[in-house]
Write a protein that holds these residues in place. Structure first.
Motif, PDB file in Angstrom:
ATOM      1  N   PRO A   1       0.831  -1.204   0.000  1.00  0.00           N
ATOM      2  CA  PRO A   1       0.000   0.000   0.000  1.00  0.00           C
ATOM      3  C   PRO A   1       0.869   1.260   0.000  1.00  0.00           C
ATOM      4  O   PRO A   1       2.068   1.169  -0.255  1.00  0.00           O
ATOM      5  N   SER A   2       0.278   2.391   0.314  1.00  0.00           N
ATOM      6  CA  SER A   2       1.020   3.652   0.272  1.00  0.00           C
ATOM      7  C   SER A   2       2.142   3.660   1.296  1.00  0.00           C
ATOM      8  O   SER A   2       2.141   2.894   2.266  1.00  0.00           O
ATOM      9  N   LYS A   3       3.099   4.547   1.062  1.00  0.00           N
ATOM     10  CA  LYS A   3       4.244   4.688   1.967  1.00  0.00           C
ATOM     11  C   LYS A   3       3.794   4.962   3.398  1.00  0.00           C
ATOM     12  O   LYS A   3       4.290   4.342   4.354  1.00  0.00           O
ATOM     13  N   ASP A   4       2.843   5.875   3.572  1.00  0.00           N
ATOM     14  CA  ASP A   4       2.364   6.211   4.908  1.00  0.00           C
ATOM     15  C   ASP A   4       1.692   5.022   5.574  1.00  0.00           C
ATOM     16  O   ASP A   4       1.838   4.806   6.788  1.00  0.00           O
ATOM     17  N   GLU A   5       0.953   4.240   4.790  1.00  0.00           N
ATOM     18  CA  GLU A   5       0.257   3.090   5.358  1.00  0.00           C
ATOM     19  C   GLU A   5       1.247   1.996   5.772  1.00  0.00           C
ATOM     20  O   GLU A   5       1.091   1.362   6.820  1.00  0.00           O
ATOM     21  N   VAL A   6       2.269   1.791   4.956  1.00  0.00           N
ATOM     22  CA  VAL A   6       3.299   0.814   5.306  1.00  0.00           C
ATOM     23  C   VAL A   6       3.979   1.208   6.614  1.00  0.00           C
ATOM     24  O   VAL A   6       4.182   0.379   7.507  1.00  0.00           O
TER      25      VAL A   6
END
Length: 206
Positions: A169-174
């Motif tokens: 998923p997105s960088k922030d979600e990771v």
């Protein structure tokens, strides 16, 4: 081009080739052809393929290590340190995909030797000191910090290596998932059978 501009052009071209094909799969001829120069120009600036590779790897290591150590050097709650370190790695992967691919292609984090594993070892050493301090504050044996630092840094590094390929998923979600897993573990050390300072580990009656 000036000598400096030509050098930077060769480094950029070689960086892309090394990322695509690895060190063994890249030749001076290919670097020269893609840069639209003759082979002697490459030798003049770097002495050969090894010289080009060494300069690029050194730059990438310094860039990534600087980002990671900067994230760990700042003051803050341990949870913030985990989040900043995770984001520093993911930011680097996002902004320098070829550089990261070069670092891990011939030296993945799961390998015991090589550039990337050595870099991760340097970061783990810094994390070790932070964890040892936290363990002491919680009344836990700080001698356990080295193995936990390897676990924590290895988890972030392997996740980054995976994310570099799939980009979801997105960088922030990771980063949020990494912090969730890492911090929930860190905040519940008391439930783990770790030896407390001066005490034997608890015995499970089951």
């Amino acid at each position: 081009m000036t000598a400096h501009e030509r050098r930077e052009q060769l480094l950029a071209v070689a960086r892309t080739l090394f990322a695509e094909r690895g060190f063994e799969g890249t030749s001076v001829e290919e670097i020269a052809a893609r840069a639209d120069v003759s082979k002697p120009v490459v030798y003049e600036h770097f002495g050969g393929k090894e010289g080009v590779y060494a300069v690029i790897v050194d730059r990438e290591v310094q860039s990534l290590l600087g980002s990671l150590t900067g994230a760990l050097d700042e003051r803050g709650h341990p949870r913030q340190l985990v989040e900043r370190a995770a984001m520093a790695l993911l930011d680097y992967i996002e902004s320098s995909p070829d550089g990261f691919r070069m670092l891990v292609r011939d030296s993945p984090v799961a390998q015991g030797t090589g550039t990337f594993s050595s870099l991760i070892g340097d970061v783990a050493a810094q994390v070790e000191h932070l964890l040892a301090h936290q363990f002491s504050k919680r009344g836990l044996n700080p001698s356990s910090a080295p193995i936990y630092s390897q676990m924590l840094v290895g988890m972030v590094a392997l996740t980054g290596q995976h994310w570099a390929e799939v980009r979801e998923p997105s960088k922030d979600e990771v980063a949020a998932h990494l912090v969730n897993l890492a911090w929930n573990g860190l905040s519940n050390f008391e439930s783990v059978h770790m030896e407390r300072s001066g005490q034997a580990p608890p015995v499970d009656d089951q």
